[in-house]
Design a protein around this motif. Structure first.
Motif, PDB file in Angstrom:
ATOM      1  N   ILE A  91     -13.224  -4.891  -6.218  1.00  0.00           N
ATOM      2  CA  ILE A  91     -11.923  -4.588  -5.466  1.00  0.00           C
ATOM      3  C   ILE A  91     -11.850  -2.891  -5.317  1.00  0.00           C
ATOM      4  O   ILE A  91     -11.957  -2.228  -6.278  1.00  0.00           O
ATOM      5  CB  ILE A  91     -10.616  -5.223  -5.725  1.00  0.00           C
ATOM      6  CG1 ILE A  91     -10.704  -6.475  -5.974  1.00  0.00           C
ATOM      7  CG2 ILE A  91      -9.611  -4.675  -4.689  1.00  0.00           C
ATOM      8  CD1 ILE A  91     -11.220  -7.288  -4.690  1.00  0.00           C
TER       9      ILE A  91
ATOM     10  N   ASN B 174      -7.875   1.766  -4.068  1.00  0.00           N
ATOM     11  CA  ASN B 174      -6.682   1.824  -3.321  1.00  0.00           C
ATOM     12  C   ASN B 174      -6.421   0.623  -3.006  1.00  0.00           C
ATOM     13  O   ASN B 174      -4.821   0.435  -3.521  1.00  0.00           O
ATOM     14  CB  ASN B 174      -7.038   2.700  -1.944  1.00  0.00           C
ATOM     15  CG  ASN B 174      -6.688   4.038  -2.095  1.00  0.00           C
ATOM     16  OD1 ASN B 174      -5.703   4.238  -2.640  1.00  0.00           O
ATOM     17  ND2 ASN B 174      -7.582   4.855  -1.200  1.00  0.00           N
ATOM     18  N   GLU B 175      -7.120  -0.429  -2.739  1.00  0.00           N
ATOM     19  CA  GLU B 175      -6.359  -1.859  -2.364  1.00  0.00           C
ATOM     20  C   GLU B 175      -5.779  -2.420  -3.652  1.00  0.00           C
ATOM     21  O   GLU B 175      -4.951  -2.884  -3.889  1.00  0.00           O
ATOM     22  CB  GLU B 175      -7.460  -2.825  -1.821  1.00  0.00           C
ATOM     23  CG  GLU B 175      -6.908  -3.955  -1.770  1.00  0.00           C
ATOM     24  CD  GLU B 175      -7.945  -5.038  -1.042  1.00  0.00           C
ATOM     25  OE1 GLU B 175      -9.108  -4.573  -0.619  1.00  0.00           O
ATOM     26  OE2 GLU B 175      -7.747  -6.206  -1.262  1.00  0.00           O
TER      27      GLU B 175
ATOM     28  N   LYS C 232      -2.670  -0.865  -4.564  1.00  0.00           N
ATOM     29  CA  LYS C 232      -1.602  -1.143  -3.597  1.00  0.00           C
ATOM     30  C   LYS C 232      -0.891  -2.703  -4.177  1.00  0.00           C
ATOM     31  O   LYS C 232       0.032  -3.079  -4.062  1.00  0.00           O
ATOM     32  CB  LYS C 232      -2.098  -1.509  -2.177  1.00  0.00           C
ATOM     33  CG  LYS C 232      -1.820  -0.019  -1.628  1.00  0.00           C
ATOM     34  CD  LYS C 232      -2.066  -0.137  -0.049  1.00  0.00           C
ATOM     35  CE  LYS C 232      -1.568  -0.889   0.690  1.00  0.00           C
ATOM     36  NZ  LYS C 232      -1.805  -1.194   2.083  1.00  0.00           N
ATOM     37  N   SER C 233      -2.208  -3.548  -4.141  1.00  0.00           N
ATOM     38  CA  SER C 233      -1.834  -4.773  -4.591  1.00  0.00           C
ATOM     39  C   SER C 233      -0.981  -5.159  -5.940  1.00  0.00           C
ATOM     40  O   SER C 233      -0.375  -5.785  -6.193  1.00  0.00           O
ATOM     41  CB  SER C 233      -3.051  -5.829  -4.616  1.00  0.00           C
ATOM     42  OG  SER C 233      -3.599  -5.979  -3.214  1.00  0.00           O
TER      43      SER C 233
ATOM     44  N   GLN D 199      -2.649 -12.136  -0.321  1.00  0.00           N
ATOM     45  CA  GLN D 199      -2.064 -11.822   1.097  1.00  0.00           C
ATOM     46  C   GLN D 199      -0.617 -11.775   1.448  1.00  0.00           C
ATOM     47  O   GLN D 199      -0.039 -10.899   2.044  1.00  0.00           O
ATOM     48  CB  GLN D 199      -2.981 -12.738   1.942  1.00  0.00           C
ATOM     49  CG  GLN D 199      -4.405 -12.405   1.992  1.00  0.00           C
ATOM     50  CD  GLN D 199      -5.340 -13.645   2.418  1.00  0.00           C
ATOM     51  OE1 GLN D 199      -4.856 -14.673   2.307  1.00  0.00           O
ATOM     52  NE2 GLN D 199      -6.484 -13.525   2.599  1.00  0.00           N
TER      53      GLN D 199
ATOM     54  N   VAL E 226       0.889  -8.915  -0.023  1.00  0.00           N
ATOM     55  CA  VAL E 226       0.782  -7.510   0.893  1.00  0.00           C
ATOM     56  C   VAL E 226       1.729  -7.528   2.115  1.00  0.00           C
ATOM     57  O   VAL E 226       2.179  -6.391   2.450  1.00  0.00           O
ATOM     58  CB  VAL E 226      -0.809  -7.366   1.232  1.00  0.00           C
ATOM     59  CG1 VAL E 226      -1.114  -6.374   2.271  1.00  0.00           C
ATOM     60  CG2 VAL E 226      -1.543  -7.123  -0.047  1.00  0.00           C
TER      61      VAL E 226
END
Length: 246
Positions: A27, A30-31, A34-35, A220, A223
């Motif tokens: 992954i 950045n993602e 964020k997660s 998901q 987010v």
DNA sequence: AGCACA
């Protein structure tokens, strides 16, 4: 019982920062950050999430809470949580995060850099000096104004307070409240379908003002929750989004 | 497996 096996004792003392490993290395950072923030901020205000791309630090992250009791609740609740198909392994960090040390005045710029290039080193020191001056008297008003975290001892009392209002654990279904009573599934779909993994909106005729929104998985849903938390369909109706109870 | 502060 004289023998108790299988215990690698959790010898690391409590820390406002959680050290997390066994993260999915595919992954992008950045993602991932964020997660992580999305998933952990339900337990308390998060000051910083750190990840590094060096080989030695792949699959690891540091999540800095404003309040040690929130960190410990998050550690307990999220231990082993399936995150990008891998169970998170969570421990307290071994040392205090710089952002905490800077806030409580104990920050000492570290002398030994791994790589020794003098120009970069000198520049770093200047920057750090500036940062220290700017940071003196810095004060986090937590986004939700909760708690007086940094000014108090992290170890108050000793009694374990059972939190009665523990949030529902992450779920692929969101529970949305405080909607205007005239909201329709179509209106909500327009908002929620912009986040990946969206499946459907369900509303209950008999219960105006609430809705359930389903995503493919917890990440998901999380987010989407972060993206739409507090979104106002009307000025008086900031959405309140939580995980649906299982 | 691996505990840092870009």
């Amino acid at each position: 019982m004289s023998t108790v096996t299988g215990g690698d004792a959790p010898t690391v003392p409590q820390n406002m920062t959680l050290y997390i490993n066994n993260l999915n290395e595919k992954i992008n950072l950045n993602e991932l950050k964020k997660s992580l923030r999305a998933v952990f901020s339900q337990y308390g205000n998060i000051l910083e999430v750190l990840t590094f791309k060096t080989l030695k630090h792949k699959g690891q992250a540091w999540v800095v809470f404003e309040d040690v009791s929130k960190a410990s609740e998050a550690l307990k609740q999220m231990q082993g949580f399936p995150f990008y198909d891998k169970p998170m392994r969570i421990q307290y960090a071994k040392t205090k995060s710089d952002i905490i040390a800077k806030a409580d005045g104990t920050f000492v710029p570290r002398e030994r850099r791994k790589r020794h290039d003098d120009k970069a080193e000198r520049k770093r020191r200047e920057q750090q000096h500036d940062a220290n001056q700017a940071g003196a008297g810095l004060n986090y008003a937590g986004a939700y104004g909760v708690g007086p975290p940094l000014s108090q001892s992290p170890f108050t009392g000793g009694a374990k307070s059972k939190l009665p209002e523990a949030p529902a654990p992450p779920n692929n279904i969101l529970f949305v409240q405080n909607l205007p009573h005239e909201s329709t599934p179509m209106m909500l779909q327009m908002l929620f379908c912009q986040y990946p993994g969206f499946k459907e909106v369900r509303m209950v005729e008999a219960k105006p003002g609430i809705a359930f929104v389903e995503y493919g998985d917890e990440i998901q849903a999380t987010v989407a929750m972060q993206g739409l938390q507090g979104f106002k369909i009307t000025a008086q109706n900031p959405m309140l989004i939580s995980y649906a109870k299982k």
